[in-house]
Design a protein around this motif. Structure first.
Motif, PDB file in Angstrom:
ATOM      1  N   UNK A   1     -58.621  64.942   4.380  1.00  0.00           N
ATOM      2  CA  UNK A   1     -58.908  66.378   4.499  1.00  0.00           C
ATOM      3  C   UNK A   1     -59.901  66.649   5.619  1.00  0.00           C
ATOM      4  N   UNK A   2     -60.926  65.808   5.759  1.00  0.00           N
ATOM      5  CA  UNK A   2     -61.884  66.050   6.845  1.00  0.00           C
ATOM      6  C   UNK A   2     -61.223  65.846   8.209  1.00  0.00           C
ATOM      7  N   UNK A   3     -60.237  64.959   8.294  1.00  0.00           N
ATOM      8  CA  UNK A   3     -59.507  64.789   9.542  1.00  0.00           C
ATOM      9  C   UNK A   3     -58.692  66.016   9.891  1.00  0.00           C
ATOM     10  N   UNK A   4     -58.017  66.588   8.893  1.00  0.00           N
ATOM     11  CA  UNK A   4     -57.241  67.810   9.101  1.00  0.00           C
ATOM     12  C   UNK A   4     -58.150  68.933   9.588  1.00  0.00           C
TER      13      UNK A   4
ATOM     14  N   UNK B   1     -49.501  65.279   9.621  1.00  0.00           N
ATOM     15  CA  UNK B   1     -48.885  64.607   8.482  1.00  0.00           C
ATOM     16  C   UNK B   1     -49.999  63.968   7.654  1.00  0.00           C
ATOM     17  N   UNK B   2     -50.187  64.474   6.441  1.00  0.00           N
ATOM     18  CA  UNK B   2     -51.209  63.928   5.561  1.00  0.00           C
ATOM     19  C   UNK B   2     -50.614  62.876   4.645  1.00  0.00           C
ATOM     20  N   UNK B   3     -51.398  61.891   4.298  1.00  0.00           N
ATOM     21  CA  UNK B   3     -50.956  60.862   3.353  1.00  0.00           C
ATOM     22  C   UNK B   3     -51.248  61.335   1.941  1.00  0.00           C
ATOM     23  N   UNK B   4     -52.511  61.249   1.534  1.00  0.00           N
ATOM     24  CA  UNK B   4     -52.933  61.718   0.218  1.00  0.00           C
ATOM     25  C   UNK B   4     -54.116  62.674   0.380  1.00  0.00           C
ATOM     26  N   UNK B   5     -54.279  63.632  -0.528  1.00  0.00           N
ATOM     27  CA  UNK B   5     -55.354  64.630  -0.390  1.00  0.00           C
ATOM     28  C   UNK B   5     -56.707  64.096  -0.851  1.00  0.00           C
ATOM     29  N   UNK B   6     -57.216  63.124  -0.124  1.00  0.00           N
ATOM     30  CA  UNK B   6     -58.537  62.560  -0.383  1.00  0.00           C
ATOM     31  C   UNK B   6     -59.468  63.016   0.745  1.00  0.00           C
TER      32      UNK B   6
ATOM     33  N   UNK C   1     -63.173  68.600  -0.282  1.00  0.00           N
ATOM     34  CA  UNK C   1     -61.960  68.931  -1.022  1.00  0.00           C
ATOM     35  C   UNK C   1     -61.464  70.322  -0.694  1.00  0.00           C
ATOM     36  N   UNK C   2     -61.804  70.835   0.481  1.00  0.00           N
ATOM     37  CA  UNK C   2     -61.416  72.189   0.873  1.00  0.00           C
ATOM     38  C   UNK C   2     -60.982  72.214   2.333  1.00  0.00           C
TER      39      UNK C   2
ATOM     40  N   UNK D   1     -66.744  78.515   8.075  1.00  0.00           N
ATOM     41  CA  UNK D   1     -66.492  78.995   6.720  1.00  0.00           C
ATOM     42  C   UNK D   1     -65.426  78.140   6.048  1.00  0.00           C
ATOM     43  N   UNK D   2     -65.417  78.197   4.731  1.00  0.00           N
ATOM     44  CA  UNK D   2     -64.343  77.577   3.972  1.00  0.00           C
ATOM     45  C   UNK D   2     -63.095  78.462   4.036  1.00  0.00           C
ATOM     46  N   UNK D   3     -61.982  77.916   3.590  1.00  0.00           N
ATOM     47  CA  UNK D   3     -60.704  78.623   3.669  1.00  0.00           C
ATOM     48  C   UNK D   3     -60.757  79.997   3.010  1.00  0.00           C
ATOM     49  N   UNK D   4     -61.515  80.121   1.920  1.00  0.00           N
ATOM     50  CA  UNK D   4     -61.587  81.396   1.197  1.00  0.00           C
ATOM     51  C   UNK D   4     -62.529  82.402   1.839  1.00  0.00           C
ATOM     52  N   UNK D   5     -63.110  82.038   2.983  1.00  0.00           N
ATOM     53  CA  UNK D   5     -63.998  82.935   3.693  1.00  0.00           C
ATOM     54  C   UNK D   5     -65.467  82.781   3.345  1.00  0.00           C
TER      55      UNK D   5
END
Length: 361
Positions: A166-169, A157-162, A349-350, A326-330
């Motif tokens: 994001x690094x926790x996710x 469960x994310x609060x805000x996309x900061x 931010x990724x 890698x980042x999400x886009x590979x």
């Protein structure tokens, strides 16, 4: 973005007067601005425990005051101005959205020290920043999640996309994936820091999708309460505080934000004349991030594996973001053996590769 939309102007004067408005002039007055109620059981509760540690450490040499439920934005600027005018020598602003108000008010009161939690702007010499490496705790939780899921579906469960969130996710997912290649992550954005109803709805939605391990980056115990309704089929983690009332399950461990030592150190430095502007970012090794007891609901071998991650991070022999990643886009981010620079983390931010879905703008 708001951690909490609630401010009673009449209560403001009462809170700021806590400890006695006519206190002796030689007392140091330390003030705290909270985004939620001190009884939230999580983020604000832990910050307030740190404030009480200041009182315990210095006794009648210090006066503490605080204001709860201060929205991020114009209301925060008004509260900070009131505090500065009310004789606060040092003001701790304890939510990301207080960053701009903190810097704006600090420029008007150069003789007052301002300390902003989780932010990065220090526009005046009297502004310091402090944070905790929560992503280290997420590595421990992700390890447990990957081992314990029976459905191979874990949630966050994310609060805000900061970047902090994001690094926790990313850390949570990477460590779950490391021990369980079949794991899939569902992220639900609550767009709140503290709203038990929204947090419960987010947890319920994930559980209905088959998620059986839930982490959260919001402030209440509502996700654990929702997990408890699943009859032992869903586990989760304490967030910001231990949330021990849900032990031994569904709360099987926790990330505990331990702000007391930092608050005592900074107020003490102001009192003894050694205070300097700072940018602090401590984690497990520095004692600001504590891993709550891993309960007997977790098998001994999984507990040992999670504790080794914790201990290796504490010893400095392991970094949760160690390549190849890698980042999400590979596209490549970290090469084999390379660790993430702090700048990359603080501006993250990724999503990493393997996480599905988009980060809200």
């Amino acid at each position: 973005m708001n951690r909490r939309h609630l401010l009673a102007t009449a209560a403001l004067g009462l809170s700021l007067a806590f400890g006695g408005a006519a206190s002796a002039q030689d007392k140091t007055k330390a003030c705290f601005v909270y985004v939620g109620p001190i009884g939230d059981g999580g983020w604000t509760y832990q910050h307030h425990q740190g404030a009480l540690d200041v009182q315990k450490a210095f006794g009648d040499k210090v006066e503490i005051a605080w204001q709860e439920n201060v929205p991020e934005g114009a209301d925060a600027e008004r509260v900070l101005t009131q505090m500065a005018l009310g004789g606060c020598d040092i003001i701790f602003t304890t939510s990301f959205g207080y960053m701009d108000p903190t810097n704006a008010v600090a420029k008007k009161f150069p003789n007052v020290k301002f300390e902003h939690a989780t932010g990065f702007k220090r526009e005046s010499p009297n502004v310091s920043t402090y944070n905790a490496r929560f992503y280290e705790g997420r590595a421990v939780q992700g390890t447990i999640a990957g081992r314990m899921t029976k459905t191979n579906k874990i949630g966050y469960i994310g609060s805000f996309p900061i970047p902090e969130v994001i690094m926790g996710i990313n850390s949570y997912y990477l460590h779950a994936k490391k021990v369980n290649p079949d794991v899939e992550l569902t992220v639900v954005w609550a767009f709140t820091w503290f709203d038990p109803a929204k947090e419960a709805d987010a947890a319920k939605a994930m559980i209905e999708q088959g998620v059986d391990v839930i982490a959260s980056h919001t402030d209440s115990t509502a996700p654990l309460a929702e997990a408890a309704k699943a009859g032992g089929k869903v586990i989760g983690f304490g967030q910001a505080s231990d949330m021990a009332e849900y032990k031994p399950s569904p709360r099987v461990s926790s990330i505990i934000d331990n702000w007391g030592p930092y608050y005592v150190k900074r107020v003490g430095a102001l009192m003894d004349g050694s205070y300097e502007q700072a940018d602090a970012w401590e984690g497990i090794s520095g004692g600001e991030v504590l891993i709550g007891e891993i309960t007997d609901a977790i098998p001994a071998e999984v507990k040992a594996e999670a504790e080794k991650i914790r201990d290796d991070i504490a010893a400095g022999t392991y970094h949760p973001f160690t390549g190849p990643i890698n980042k999400q886009d590979g596209s490549a981010w970290l090469a084999e053996g390379q660790t993430a620079p702090d700048g990359d983390l603080l501006g993250m931010g990724f999503y990493v590769e393997g996480i599905k879905g988009d980060i809200p703008k």
